[in-house]
Design an enzyme around this catalytic site. Structure first.
Site, PDB file in Angstrom:
ATOM      1  N   TYR A   1       0.842  -1.202   0.000  1.00  0.00           N
ATOM      2  CA  TYR A   1       0.000   0.000   0.000  1.00  0.00           C
ATOM      3  C   TYR A   1       0.874   1.249   0.000  1.00  0.00           C
ATOM      4  CZ  TYR A   1      -3.104   3.640   1.814  1.00  0.00           C
ATOM      5  OH  TYR A   1      -3.798   4.816   2.001  1.00  0.00           O
TER       6      TYR A   1
ATOM      7  N   ALA B   1       3.932   1.560  -0.957  1.00  0.00           N
ATOM      8  CA  ALA B   1       4.639   1.656  -2.233  1.00  0.00           C
ATOM      9  C   ALA B   1       3.736   2.226  -3.322  1.00  0.00           C
ATOM     10  CB  ALA B   1       5.157   0.276  -2.645  1.00  0.00           C
TER      11      ALA B   1
END
EC number: 1.1.1.-
Length: 309
Positions: free
Chosen positions: A197, A199
């Site tokens: 998430y 990233a």
């Protein structure tokens, strides 16, 4: 090229220090003047066409209500038709004179084209694109049963946003419009238990920072970096994993109001709650301290709730 790199390595550190001591106070003064000016020139969104993804709940829903109160026309996008109909009706009651709903999935490129096409067909233009659709998952990276299970997070959070932005750009150029990207504080600060998430949100941050330069001056871009907000997306994860919504969070209505104010002022970045801005600065100035604090929080308070199978 090696000589040039060596010269830059030698010159940039002292020049940066000189800049911070001599010019940074003037920079802050200019920022203050611009901030005061923005507060005096709030954008009038009455009858402007605003497309909001992820509008069926959470931040997207409440941002729609803020636009509706000011008389904006709305195109609401999400997967759940029943929820969209409720949000649309509430928006009409709050003051929006024209609201349409377009059910679909942002991770599907054809659906994203449909969102833009139907908005233009109905309203004839597009002024604001609010990229809000996203999914959240709390899991240790090594606990994915199949690594492919992480794909939907990137497909929705990153690719879904880039797809619809791509199709919207020609119309936003015509209207000298605005793109709003709802990213996350985790784009700047590591978020244990949500590596994929985080990233996806970091990718969005860099994408829109780059796009801001490419599209300037025709299209303005506002990047939103919210902290933990009490929504249908985040709260169930906290309750499931920890037994209660104990994480420091902000109400979704308060967050949406702050986002709308920032959009109206033409802010380039919106950190909400505002104290997060100082956390971002600390991360850049002394990253080891922030990492140590996050590691302590993770090991002491979060990791014990995750039992490995």
């Amino acid at each position: 090229m090696d000589i040039l790199t060596t010269i830059l390595n030698l010159l940039l550190p002292p020049l940066t220090i000189i800049f911070l001591f001599l010019f940074y106070p003037f920079y802050l003064l200019i920022k203050l003047v611009l901030c005061l000016r923005k507060n005096l020139h709030f954008e009038n969104v009455a009858r402007k066409v605003v497309l909001i993804t992820g509008a069926s709940s959470g931040i997207g829903e409440h941002v729609a209500y803020e636009y509706a109160k000011k008389g904006a026309y709305l195109a609401l996008v999400a997967r759940r038709r029943d929820r969209l109909e409720i949000v649309a009706e509430t928006s009409r009651q709050l003051g929006s004179g024209n609201v349409i709903i377009i059910p679909g999935d942002v991770s599907n490129v054809e659906d994203c084209k449909k969102f833009i096409d139907e908005t233009i067909r109905h309203f004839g233009k597009l002024d604001h694109l609010i990229n809000n659709a996203g999914v959240f998952q709390t899991v240790l990276f090594e606990d994915f049963t199949q690594i492919q299970d992480a794909n939907p997070i990137m497909d929705i959070n990153f690719w879904g946003t880039t797809y619809i932005t791509y199709f919207a750009i020609p119309h936003l150029r015509k209207s000298k419009g605005k793109i709003v990207a709802i990213t996350s504080g985790s784009a700047n600060i590591p978020l244990p238990l949500a590596s994929i998430y985080a990233a996806s949100k970091a990718a969005l941050l860099r994408f829109f920072e780059t796009l801001r330069i490419e599209l300037s001056p025709d299209i303005k871009i506002t990047i939103v970096l919210p902290g933990v907000v009490s929504t249908d997306m985040t709260t169930p994860h906290c309750i499931e994993k920890y037994g209660s919504d104990f994480i420091l969070s902000e109400s979704v209505s308060k967050c949406a109001k702050a986002i709308f104010r920032g959009i109206g002022r033409g802010e380039t970045y919106i950190e909400e709650p505002s104290w997060m801005k100082w956390l971002f600065i600390m991360k850049n100035v002394c990253p080891e301290i922030v990492d140590y604090g996050l590691n302590y929080l993770f090991v002491s308070y979060l990791k014990p709730y995750f039992k490995r199978d």
